[in-house]
Design an enzyme around this catalytic site. Structure first.
Site, PDB file in Angstrom:
ATOM      1  N   ASN A 133     -23.428 -10.887 -24.091  1.00 20.96           N
ATOM      2  CA  ASN A 133     -23.334 -11.816 -25.222  1.00 20.96           C
ATOM      3  C   ASN A 133     -22.246 -12.843 -24.958  1.00 20.96           C
ATOM      4  OD1 ASN A 133     -22.256  -9.038 -26.229  1.00 20.96           O
ATOM      5  ND2 ASN A 133     -21.317 -10.366 -27.729  1.00 20.96           N
ATOM      6  N   ASP A 134     -21.299 -13.044 -25.841  1.00 22.01           N
ATOM      7  CA  ASP A 134     -20.430 -14.232 -25.822  1.00 22.01           C
ATOM      8  C   ASP A 134     -19.813 -14.590 -24.461  1.00 22.01           C
ATOM      9  OD1 ASP A 134     -20.742 -13.121 -28.330  1.00 22.01           O
ATOM     10  OD2 ASP A 134     -18.619 -13.046 -28.788  1.00 22.01           O
ATOM     11  N   THR A 194     -14.215 -10.556 -27.566  1.00 17.28           N
ATOM     12  CA  THR A 194     -14.096 -11.954 -27.136  1.00 17.28           C
ATOM     13  C   THR A 194     -12.648 -12.457 -27.081  1.00 17.28           C
ATOM     14  OG1 THR A 194     -16.315 -12.639 -27.544  1.00 17.28           O
ATOM     15  CG2 THR A 194     -14.647 -14.275 -28.019  1.00 17.28           C
TER      16      THR A 194
HETATM   17  N1  DQQ Z   1     -19.000 -10.758 -30.267  1.00 13.08           N
HETATM   18  C1  DQQ Z   1     -18.800 -11.389 -31.546  1.00 13.08           C
HETATM   19  C2  DQQ Z   1     -17.323 -11.553 -31.582  1.00 13.08           C
HETATM   20  C3  DQQ Z   1     -16.843 -10.286 -30.987  1.00 13.08           C
HETATM   21  C4  DQQ Z   1     -17.827 -10.031 -29.899  1.00 13.08           C
HETATM   22  C5  DQQ Z   1     -19.575 -12.664 -31.663  1.00 13.08           C
HETATM   23  C6  DQQ Z   1     -18.201  -8.599 -29.724  1.00 13.08           C
HETATM   24  O1  DQQ Z   1     -16.819 -11.742 -32.869  1.00 13.08           O
HETATM   25  O2  DQQ Z   1     -15.530 -10.404 -30.491  1.00 13.08           O
HETATM   26  O3  DQQ Z   1     -20.847 -12.577 -31.106  1.00 13.08           O
HETATM   27  O4  DQQ Z   1     -19.159  -8.437 -28.707  1.00 13.08           O
END
Ligand code: DQQ
Length: 642
Positions: A133-134, A194
Site C-alpha cells: 500500500n502507501d 507510513t
Molecule cells: N496506511 C494508512 C496509513 C497507515 C498505513 C493509509 C498503514 O494511515 O500509516 O493507507 O498501512
C-alpha cells in the site's frame, strides 16, 4: 434527439436536452462489427466507412447493459455469495484495506490464470509479489531514487506491514532491495506504518514513521541509515529512545499517524505535521524539533476541517506562483503558496487545497474556504490514495507517488499472488494560468518507454461516430490527443440548466449535444468490453461551456465481481484552449489526464476478453449535435525493468 431546428430555434431551449436515455438494448449484429482499423495510409477510404450510425453507436455503448451488476456500481452489498467479511485495517486502527464493496465476496467469475496474468502491469511499480500500500519516505539520495512502501511479505492482503524498498536511477526502472524495516520492536510490533524522509543540511537522512505498538497504540519513531556512505541505504537503525512521540492528551491512541517530511521554521528548528481527528473534525497537529528526538507540540493545529474525519498521510509543501520548477519543502516567501493534502479515512480519497502558510504561527489558511481540504479538489477522481510527494533535488521538481489499490475481490488477488500498484510518479506544479489548482503530469522519464508512434491528424468525427484505430497492440499505450468541437454548432446551440455528473448521468452511453467524445481503451472488437475515457461539454443558460472529464468502467469487464464505477469531475478550460487529454494504458491500470493534468482519473479495470491481442483502441464521438476534430498520437509503451 436534437434536430437542426432545435439548434436554430432560439426559443427551443427545453427542446434540446443535453442527454437522453439511450435507445433500447440491442446486441450488435455481425454487420455492425467494426472490422477495419485505421492505418494512416488508408485513412481516406476508412474515413468514409468508419463513421457508423448513431443507432449502432448507442447500441454498442448501451447494448450490453445486462452485464452490469447494479449492486457493484452502487455501494450496496454485492449479490454474490458472501462469506465472513474480513475488514482489513479498521480494527487495527487504520482505514479499510480491503475493497469495501466486495468485502468478503468470493469470485463469481471463472477467472483463468491467463486472464489474471494479463492484469500485471509493465511500467508501473509493484513488488514482485504480495500486498503493497502507501508509498513511504521517497527521496533522492546519492544518485538513487529510493521508494519505500507499505508491504505485507506474507500474503497479497493487508496484514503485518513492513517497509519494502526499491531503488531506481530514473523513477521508471527499479531494483528490488531487502526489506528496510521489520516489525521487530514493541513500538512497531503491529506494523511499521507510513512515514517520511528528511534530508538534513549535511546530507544525512532521517526517517520518522508511525509504529503500531504491541498494544496497537500509534506512536512516531525515528530511524536512520546504518551506513550513510551506502547509496542503496540497505540497512536501517531504529533510534534506541523510540518512540519519540506518543498521542498527546485529547487524541485517541488510534488517531495519530503518518508524520510528514520536516521543513525549517523561521527560528531554524524543524517542523512536522501529523494527521488526526477530534470527533468528526480532521486535523493536522504540528510539532517542532531540533534533533528529531524531542518534540514540542504547537498550540492549535496547522489546519482543521469539520466533518472530514481522520486525516491520514497528510502532505504539506510549497509551490511556486511563477516558476516552472518545484520547491524544497522548507522554501517560503512572497512568490510561494502552500498545499495541504489529506487522505480521508472515511472515503479513501486524496483531497488538497492551496493556501497561505503563516510560519510564525504554524497555521495554514485555504485561499478558497469553499474548496477546503476534504470538501473541494481531489488529486484524482478515480482510484488514488495515501499519496506522498518529495522534492527531487536532482531535477528541481516535486514528485508525487500514490498507492493504487485493487478493485476486484481478495479471492482474485490471492489467485494472482499480488495486490496494488504505485501510480506513475507525477510532477506537481501550481497551474500558472488558473492559480487555483495544481497540475499533475507523468514524470518526463516515462517518455523513454515510448516506441512505434502512430499519428492521426485532424480526424473529423461526426456526431455518433466510432473509429477503431489500427495499432499493433493496445495493452501498453501512451495516448495524447487534442479535440476541437465544431464551433458553429456550439454557437448555434441553446444553453440549458442541466447539471452533469460523470458518476450519476449514465456514463458514455448517455448522449448530449456536445458529448461524450474521447477514447475507448481496452476495448473488445464488438465493444462487449471497453472503458471509455471522455469529455462531456455542456452549454449553460448563460452561454458558457462547462467541460467534464470522465472514465466509465461500467462496461470494462463482463466479469461481475469487479468494480464498475464511473468516475470524473469538471475540468477548467480557459478561453482559446483546445481540449486535450493523455491516457496511459498499462494492462489493469488506466491513468487519464485532462488539460495537461488539471483533472486526473485513475481506473483499475479487469477485462476478460479485451486482453492480449484482443485489446483494441477506439475513438468515438457519441454527441448528438456537434462533430469533433481530433488529432491523436499513440505510442506503444515498452516494459520497464521492475
Ligand atoms: N496506511 C494508512 C496509513 C497507515 C498505513 C493509509 C498503514 O494511515 O500509516 O493507507 O498501512
Amino acid at each position: 434527439m436534437a434536430s437542426s431546428s432545435d439548434l436554430e430555434d432560439p426559443n427551443a431551449i427545453s427542446a434540446l436536452p443535453y442527454s437522453y436515455a439511450p435507445l433500447p438494448d440491442g446486441e450488435p449484429t455481425a454487420g455492425d462489427q467494426p472490422t477495419t482499423g485505421l492505418h494512416p495510409k488508408k485513412a481516406a477510404i476508412f474515413f468514409v466507412c468508419a463513421f457508423l450510425s448513431v443507432t449502432f453507436l448507442v447500441a454498442l455503448f448501451a447494448g450490453n447493459e445486462h452485464v452490469l451488476p447494479k449492486d457493484l456500481s452502487t455501494n450496496a452489498a454485492p449479490s454474490m455469495a458472501v462469506t465472513t467479511p474480513l475488514s482489513r485495517g479498521v480494527d487495527k486502527g487504520v482505514s479499510e484495506k480491503s475493497f469495501r464493496p466486495l468485502l468478503g465476496a468470493e469470485n463469481s467469475y471463472p477467472w483463468s490464470s491467463n486472464m489474471l496474468d494479463w492484469q500485471r502491469t509493465a511500467f508501473h511499480f509493484q513488488p514482485e509479489n504480495n500486498w503493497m500500500n502507501d508509498p513511504n519516505g521517497p527521496v533522492f539520495y546519492k544518485g538513487w531514487y529510493h521508494l519505500f512502501y507499505q508491504y505485507h511479505p506474507d500474503a497479497p492482503v493487508w496484514g503485518k506491514i513492513v517497509w519494502g524498498h526499491a531503488v531506481s536511477k530514473d523513477l521508471i526502472n527499479w531494483r528490488h532491495l531487502p526489506i528496510a524495516m521489520e516489525t521487530d520492536q514493541w513500538y512497531d510490533e503491529q506494523g511499521v506504518w507510513t512515514g517520511s524522509a528528511t534530508i538534513l543540511p549535511d546530507g544525512q537522512l532521517v526517517v520518522l514513521y508511525t509504529g503500531s505498538t504491541n498494544e496497537s497504540v500509534q506512536v512516531q519513531n525515528l530511524a536512520y541509515p546504518a551506513d550513510t556512505s551506502d547509496p542503496l541505504l540497505i540497512n536501517w537503525v531504529k533510534y534506541p529512545g523510540n518512540p519519540v512521540l506518543v498521542p498527546p492528551p485529547g487524541i485517541d491512541n488510534k488517531d495519530f499517524r503518518d508524520p510528514t517530511t520536516a521543513w525549517k521554521t523561521p527560528e531554524g528548528k524543524w517542523r512536522i505535521t501529523i494527521g488526526s481527528k477530534i470527533n468528526k473534525t480532521g486535523i493536522s497537529l504540528v510539532y517542532d524539533t531540533e534533533d528529531f528526538k524531542t518534540f514540542e507540540l504547537l498550540d492549535g493545529v496547522l489546519h482543521a476541517v469539520p466533518g472530514t474525519g481522520m486525516w491520514e498521510c497528510v502532505d504539506f509543501y510549497p509551490i511556486s506562483k511563477q516558476a516552472e520548477n518545484g520547491l524544497d519543502t522548507s522554501v517560503d516567501g512572497p512568490g510561494v503558496k502552500h498545499v495541504v493534502k489529506a487522505s480521508l479515512d472515511d472515503d479513501r480519497n486524496d483531497y488538497y487545497a492551496i493556501g497561505s502558510y503563516d510560519a510564525y504561527k504554524g497555521k495554514w489558511t485555504p485561499d478558497n474556504p469553499t474548496l477546503d481540504v476534504g470538501i473541494g479538489l481531489r488529486y484524482d477522481y478515480g482510484v488514488y490514495y495515501a499519496s506522498k510527494t518529495f522534492y527531487d533535488q536532482n531535477k528541481q521538481r516535486r514528485v508525487s507517488w500514490s498507492w493504487i489499490k485493487e478493485t476486484d475481490t481478495e479471492a482474485s488477488d490471492i489467485s494472482k499472488g499480488w495486490a496494488s500498484l504505485m501510480g506513475v510518479p507525477r510532477t506537481i506544479l501550481l497551474d500558472k494560468k488558473t492559480q487555483s489548482n495544481i497540475i499533475q503530469w507523468p514524470v518526463e522519464e516515462i517518455n523513454a518507454l515510448r516506441t512505434n508512434a502512430t499519428v492521426f491528424n485532424n480526424l473529423i468525427m461526426e456526431a455518433g461516430s466510432l473509429v477503431p484505430l489500427d495499432l499493433p497492440a493496445a495493452s501498453q499505450l501512451d495516448i495524447v490527443a487534442e479535440f476541437e468541437l465544431d464551433e458553429q454548432t456550439v454557437m448555434r446551440l441553446n444553453g440549458a440548466a442541466v447539471a452533469y455528473d460523470c458518476a450519476k448521468n449514465g456514463g458514455a452511453a448517455t448522449r448530449g449535444a456536445l458529448g461524450p467524445f474521447g477514447f475507448s481503451v481496452l476495448a473488445h472488437d464488438g465493444l462487449i468490453e471497453h472503458t471509455p475515457v471522455y469529455f462531456y461539454v455542456a452549454k449553460g443558460v448563460d452561454g458558457n461551456l462547462e467541460t467534464f472529464f470522465c472514465a466509465d468502467q461500467s462496461r470494462s469487464s463482463t466479469a461481475t465481481d469487479v468494480d464498475k464505477s464511473i468516475f470524473g469531475n469538471i475540468v477548467p478550460v480557459l478561453k482559446g484552449e483546445k481540449l486535450s487529454m493523455r491516457i496511459l494504458v498499462d494492462h489493469s491500470i488506466v491513468e487519464s489526464f485532462a488539460q495537461e493534468g488539471r483533472t486526473c482519473i485513475t481506473s483499475r479495470v479487469y477485462p476478460t476478453k479485451a486482453i492480449y491481442n484482443n485489446a483494441r483502441l477506439f475513438l468515438f464521438n457519441n454527441a448528438t449535435a456537434a462533430s469533433v476534430t481530433a488529432s491523436v498520437s499513440v505510442w506503444q509503451m515498452k516494459s520497464a525493468e521492475i
